[in-house]
Design a protein around this motif. Structure first.
Motif, short mmCIF file in Angstrom:
data_model
loop_
_atom_site.label_atom_id
_atom_site.label_comp_id
_atom_site.label_asym_id
_atom_site.label_seq_id
_atom_site.Cartn_x
_atom_site.Cartn_y
_atom_site.Cartn_z
N LEU A 81 -37.08 27.41 6.41
CA LEU A 81 -36.17 27.17 7.54
C LEU A 81 -35.42 25.85 7.36
O LEU A 81 -34.68 25.42 8.23
CB LEU A 81 -36.97 27.14 8.85
N HIS B 282 -44.95 9.10 -0.72
CA HIS B 282 -43.52 8.86 -0.48
C HIS B 282 -42.90 9.98 0.35
O HIS B 282 -42.07 9.74 1.22
CB HIS B 282 -42.82 8.76 -1.85
N PHE B 283 -43.32 11.22 0.07
CA PHE B 283 -42.72 12.37 0.77
C PHE B 283 -43.48 12.74 2.04
O PHE B 283 -43.00 13.55 2.83
CB PHE B 283 -42.61 13.57 -0.17
N ARG C 87 -31.27 21.08 14.27
CA ARG C 87 -31.36 22.44 13.73
C ARG C 87 -32.77 22.97 14.01
O ARG C 87 -33.75 22.36 13.58
CB ARG C 87 -31.15 22.44 12.21
N LEU D 119 -43.54 16.11 4.27
CA LEU D 119 -42.68 17.10 3.62
C LEU D 119 -43.45 17.90 2.56
O LEU D 119 -43.10 19.04 2.27
CB LEU D 119 -41.50 16.37 2.96
N ILE E 282 -31.70 30.48 12.51
CA ILE E 282 -31.60 29.02 12.61
C ILE E 282 -30.43 28.69 13.53
O ILE E 282 -29.31 29.15 13.31
CB ILE E 282 -31.37 28.37 11.22
N TYR F 114 -39.41 25.34 13.11
CA TYR F 114 -39.18 24.11 12.34
C TYR F 114 -37.92 23.43 12.84
O TYR F 114 -36.88 24.06 13.00
CB TYR F 114 -39.03 24.46 10.85
N ILE G 257 -32.79 22.99 5.73
CA ILE G 257 -31.44 22.98 5.19
C ILE G 257 -31.49 22.82 3.67
O ILE G 257 -30.68 23.41 2.95
CB ILE G 257 -30.58 21.88 5.86
N ASP G 258 -32.45 22.08 3.16
CA ASP G 258 -32.60 21.93 1.72
C ASP G 258 -33.72 22.85 1.24
O ASP G 258 -34.75 22.41 0.74
CB ASP G 258 -32.90 20.47 1.35
N GLU H 182 -35.25 20.10 12.39
CA GLU H 182 -34.84 18.94 11.61
C GLU H 182 -33.58 18.33 12.21
O GLU H 182 -32.84 19.00 12.93
CB GLU H 182 -34.68 19.29 10.13
N ALA I 203 -34.15 11.63 -3.21
CA ALA I 203 -35.12 11.02 -2.29
C ALA I 203 -36.16 10.20 -3.05
O ALA I 203 -36.55 9.11 -2.61
CB ALA I 203 -35.81 12.11 -1.46
N ARG J 131 -35.38 6.57 -3.99
CA ARG J 131 -35.49 5.54 -2.96
C ARG J 131 -36.77 4.72 -3.11
O ARG J 131 -36.90 3.64 -2.51
CB ARG J 131 -35.54 6.19 -1.57
N GLY K 202 -35.21 26.24 13.55
CA GLY K 202 -35.37 27.52 12.88
C GLY K 202 -36.66 28.19 13.31
O GLY K 202 -37.67 27.51 13.55
N THR L 45 -32.27 18.02 -3.00
CA THR L 45 -32.09 16.58 -2.74
C THR L 45 -33.38 15.77 -2.92
O THR L 45 -33.39 14.57 -2.68
CB THR L 45 -31.55 16.34 -1.31
N PHE M 221 -30.28 16.76 11.30
CA PHE M 221 -29.28 16.64 10.24
C PHE M 221 -28.42 15.41 10.51
O PHE M 221 -27.87 15.25 11.59
CB PHE M 221 -28.43 17.93 10.26
N CYS N 221 -32.83 15.97 4.95
CA CYS N 221 -33.01 16.14 3.51
C CYS N 221 -34.21 15.35 2.99
O CYS N 221 -35.03 15.88 2.26
CB CYS N 221 -31.76 15.70 2.76
N HIS N 222 -34.31 14.08 3.36
CA HIS N 222 -35.29 13.21 2.70
C HIS N 222 -36.55 12.96 3.52
O HIS N 222 -37.46 12.27 3.04
CB HIS N 222 -34.63 11.88 2.33
N GLY N 223 -36.63 13.49 4.71
CA GLY N 223 -37.87 13.38 5.49
C GLY N 223 -38.29 11.93 5.64
O GLY N 223 -37.46 11.04 5.88
N PRO N 224 -39.60 11.67 5.49
CA PRO N 224 -40.12 10.32 5.69
C PRO N 224 -39.58 9.31 4.68
O PRO N 224 -39.70 8.10 4.89
CB PRO N 224 -41.63 10.47 5.50
N ALA N 225 -38.99 9.79 3.57
CA ALA N 225 -38.45 8.86 2.58
C ALA N 225 -37.14 8.22 3.05
O ALA N 225 -36.70 7.21 2.48
CB ALA N 225 -38.22 9.59 1.25
N ALA N 226 -36.51 8.81 4.06
CA ALA N 226 -35.25 8.25 4.55
C ALA N 226 -35.54 7.07 5.47
O ALA N 226 -36.43 7.14 6.31
CB ALA N 226 -34.48 9.33 5.31
N PRO N 227 -34.76 5.99 5.36
CA PRO N 227 -34.96 4.84 6.26
C PRO N 227 -34.48 5.18 7.67
O PRO N 227 -33.60 6.03 7.82
CB PRO N 227 -34.09 3.75 5.64
#
Lengths: 104, 444
Positions: A83, A47-48, B381, A51, B319, B355, A85-86, B357, A95, A98, B383, A91, B359, B364-370
């Motif tokens: 580096l 899932h992650f 961003r 990450l 960053i 790195y 943000i989270d 990302e 995640a 989901r 860094g 969060t 924003f 925040c959720h990487g590959p889990a985000a749709p």
């Protein structure tokens, strides 16, 4: 039937160094076996995706209707090194909610 | 029964919380948690610059605000606000509130004893990586043993109004009053475990009274006046988690469960200097409005080793960010990232990590985000982290030029170029507990 994990569980996540922990908790105790069956360490790791560089370990807390996941090498070095943000993995719990699980 | 509250979950938490806890209802002990893993290195640097500093500077003025009521009502304050200079912290409290008696717990600071330990053959290897401490010996900034609740209880027994510790565990702040009031000993494993669990539940302040809670968060009342947690502890190790009547927030077993699992490792072995608590034994019961009863907790004997928190100078990071607007915001942000990386590469700069990302898309959720279809705006961003300060500094000059030399509609660079920040890293190690001797002093 597929449902999002958020329908039967809530979560809170935090950090220890480069490891994220996610506490995943059922709203109804009766859903605990479903959680154990569906939310395996392998599925959480997938899932992650990129990450989480390390392993995912799962612990069971049937007394709380909860699972505890440790996601290793998940914060880009962790703490002050990260580096992201989270950087504290705050969060990750949301995640995880989901994730789609099989409710049958 | 004794009432123990937590009025500060970290250094930077709500300044009004401890004052309200004292004003808004009954209390016997007020615990305040100031130290995170990285805080010790910050206070160590402050002490190096000024030998009268090196502690949580918010603490003495806070105590001055509540000095009269805690003295009148016999509320004892327990805080790990001492950092690396508990005596200086105590003196400042005495200066601002001369009517208070203050005790300090000493012995956790091992900064001057590192070579002694290495010389005696303790590797103090990094618990995460296994590397020996000698690898970073010349870069160490602070070294503190996590001490437990018994020395803190000893300080409470002096009758001090305020007990100031350095690096004691967060859970010890709540367990210590129970040891002090109920006379628990080192072999009362189940009770020590119960007090430790109570400490874990309240150590993050309002995170157990409805803050950061996913369960119906919109229905949680009055966040602006959120109550901070109170444990009503019994001599048998059972306790109720509650908050003052009339305050905001919510205490329910769902909320308490979230906090129980927060920053938890192996639930059967929650290791502290006082005991090993078994979180799979915890039973919760909703016992009325904003009241959760906790019972059934089991524990085992304390470990032979103490954890030592070491911080060291790692290097530098920076960053930088830019915002791109619709249309094709994400594509523009991706192009900006490629341009910066190519320029860094041509400059011959090397980093431990670069790195990137996005924003607003999936930071925040990487590959889990749709996937998001053509978002209105995206912040890129970037860094970098490395040992070479000059390389990191050079990177900070590579973001702003993109506004004129990259994809269109870039903005969000108003704060100027990003700051180069020193990276202080954390090194957890173990040491036999016999090497650490604590003592209590009353500061007159």
């Amino acid at each position: 039937m597929k449902i999002p994990l958020s329908r039967i569980a809530h979560a809170r996540s935090g950090d220890k160094g480069d490891t994220v922990n996610i506490g995943l908790i059922t709203y109804q105790p009766g859903h605990y076996p479903l959680l154990v069956r569906e939310v395996t360490p392998e599925r959480v790791k997938a899932h992650f995706g990129e990450l989480v560089k390390g392993s995912v370990v799962r612990y069971e807390l049937p007394n709380l209707g909860a699972l505890n996941f440790l996601l290793h090498e998940a914060l880009g070095g962790g703490g002050t090194l990260s580096l992201r943000i989270d950087a504290q993995g705050k969060t990750f719990g949301a995640a995880l909610l989901r994730m789609e699980i099989d409710a049958d | 029964m004794i009432r123990i509250a937590n009025g500060q979950g970290f250094w930077g938490d709500w300044l009004e919380a401890p004052v309200r806890l004292v004003e808004q209802g009954p209390l016997d002990y007020l615990a305040l948690d100031y130290l995170a893993e990285i805080t010790m290195s910050i206070v160590q640097k402050q002490k190096q610059a000024d030998p009268n500093l090196g502690y949580a500077r918010d603490f003495p003025p806070l105590i001055a605000r509540i000095a009269a009521p805690i003295r009148e009502r016999g509320i004892q304050v327990i805080a790990n606000a001492g950092g690396v200079n508990p005596v200086a912290c105590a003196k400042q409290v005495r200066q601002l509130a001369p009517q208070l008696r203050v005790a300090v717990v000493l012995g956790d600071d091992l900064y001057d004893r590192i070579d002694e330990f290495l010389g005696r053959g303790y590797p103090m290897a990094n618990m995460d990586t296994g590397e020996p401490l000698s690898a970073i010996r010349d870069r160490i900034l602070s070294a503190n043993a996590y001490i437990g609740a018994f020395p803190v209880a000893e300080a409470l027994a002096t009758g001090a109004d305020v007990v100031i510790a350095g690096r004691c565990t967060d859970t010890a702040l709540a367990l210590a009053p129970m040891i002090h009031a109920f006379g628990w000993g080192p072999a009362d494993y189940d009770r020590l475990a119960a007090g430790t669990v109570a400490g874990h539940i309240i150590e993050c302040g309002s995170q157990t009274t409805g803050g950061n809670c996913q369960v119906n968060w919109q229905s949680i009342p009055n966040f602006a006046n959120i109550g901070y947690p109170i444990v009503e502890a019994e001599p048998d190790g059972t306790f109720v988690v509650t908050k003052h009547a009339g305050t905001g927030g919510r205490i329910h077993s769902d909320v308490v469960k979230e906090q129980l699992l927060y920053e938890l490792g192996d639930p059967r072995h929650y290791i502290t200097p006082d005991c090993v608590a078994d979180f799979t034994s915890i039973q919760l019961e909703d016992a009325g409005s904003d009241r959760v009863r906790v019972f059934g907790i089991r524990g085992g004997p304390r470990p032979p080793m103490l954890k030592v928190s070491i911080s060291y100078a790692w290097g530098y990071k920076a960053i930088g960010a830019l915002v791109y607007s619709w249309p094709e915001a994400l594509e523009k942000a991706g192009a900006a990232d490629r341009i910066v990386r190519e320029r860094l590469c041509r400059l011959g700069l090397e980093f431990d990590e670069i790195y990137t990302e996005y924003f607003g898309v999936n930071a925040c959720h990487g590959p889990a985000a749709p996937p998001v279809a053509d978002p209105p705006e995206v912040q890129v961003r970037i860094g970098v982290r490395g040992q070479d300060r000059k390389a990191v500094d050079r990177f900070t000059r590579e973001m702003a030029p993109l506004v004129l030399s990259g994809p269109p509609s870039a903005t969000g660079f108003g704060d100027g170029r990003p700051a180069v920040r020193e990276v202080v890293a954390y090194w957890p190690a173990l040491l036999p507990r016999g090497e650490v001797t604590t003592r209590v002093e009353v500061v007159e």
